[in-house]
Design an enzyme around this catalytic site. Structure first.
Site: not given
Ligand code: IMP
Ligand code: MG
Length: 179
Positions: A102, A164
């Protein structure tokens, strides 16, 4: 379809085909080598279990459990290791397997932490990539699908630890978030 799901984004069949594609690339890139897959819990547990069965190499698996989200939908950027790897990865070919990228902070943290342990190589794989949400530059070597800025659940991904178990990836109905 589950009653809380508004729309399916990727069906079981589409996910299955994508995993074959990713595994073929991994098989070619690591041919003749030993590989360790590092699954990031909990989100990647279903993805990695399908991916590893499509990999035709001498392959090991280890897991790391981290948390950054709580039960909310935005990454805090603060990552905590709840369970570390069982074994050293020094001198080994390592592939991090994540459910989704993300903002990129989680993967960035993982790359920094694991590269400090001196693996022979360190690459990254994510089933889903929300590229337009990126707040930090991070290299992802194997990406399943790029998706728009949508919160998705299923196939290992949760909202408040639920959904999940859905075999597909979908979007929740807006009223689910209001509960
Ligand atoms: P980042 O550090 O912002 O890249 O977040 C990544 C983590 O956020 C992933 O490993 C997921 O656990 C969670 N995440 C981000 N987007 C989603 C989504 O659309 N659905 C579920 N979990 C998400
Ligand atoms: Mg995750």
């Amino acid at each position: 379809m589950h009653k809380d799901i508004e729309k399916i984004i990727f069906s079981e069949e589409e996910i299955k085909n994508k995993i074959k594609e990713l595994a073929n690339r991994i098989n070619n890139d690591y041919r003749g080598k030993k590989l360790i897959l590092i699954g990031i819990l909990k989100g990647s547990f279903i993805f990695i279990s399908d991916l590893i069965r499509a990999i035709d190499l001498q392959v090991q698996v280890d897991f790391m459990a981290i948390s950054s989200y709580g039960d909310a939908m935005e990454s805090s950027g603060v990552v905590k290791i709840n369970k570390d790897l069982d074994k050293s990865i020094e001198g080994q070919e390592v592939l991090i397997v994540e459910d989704i990228i993300d903002g990129g902070l989680t993967m960035k943290y993982l790359i920094n932490t694991l590269s400090a342990r001196n693996p022979k190589s360190l690459k990254t794989c994510a089933l889903l990539d929300k590229k337009e949400r990126r707040v930090i530059d991070v290299n992802v070597d194997y990406i399943g699908f790029e998706i728009a800025d949508l919160f998705v659940v299923g196939y290992g991904l949760d909202y408040a630890q639920l959904y999940r178990n859905l075999p597909y990836i979908g979007v929740l109905k807006p009223e689910v978030y209001k509960k």
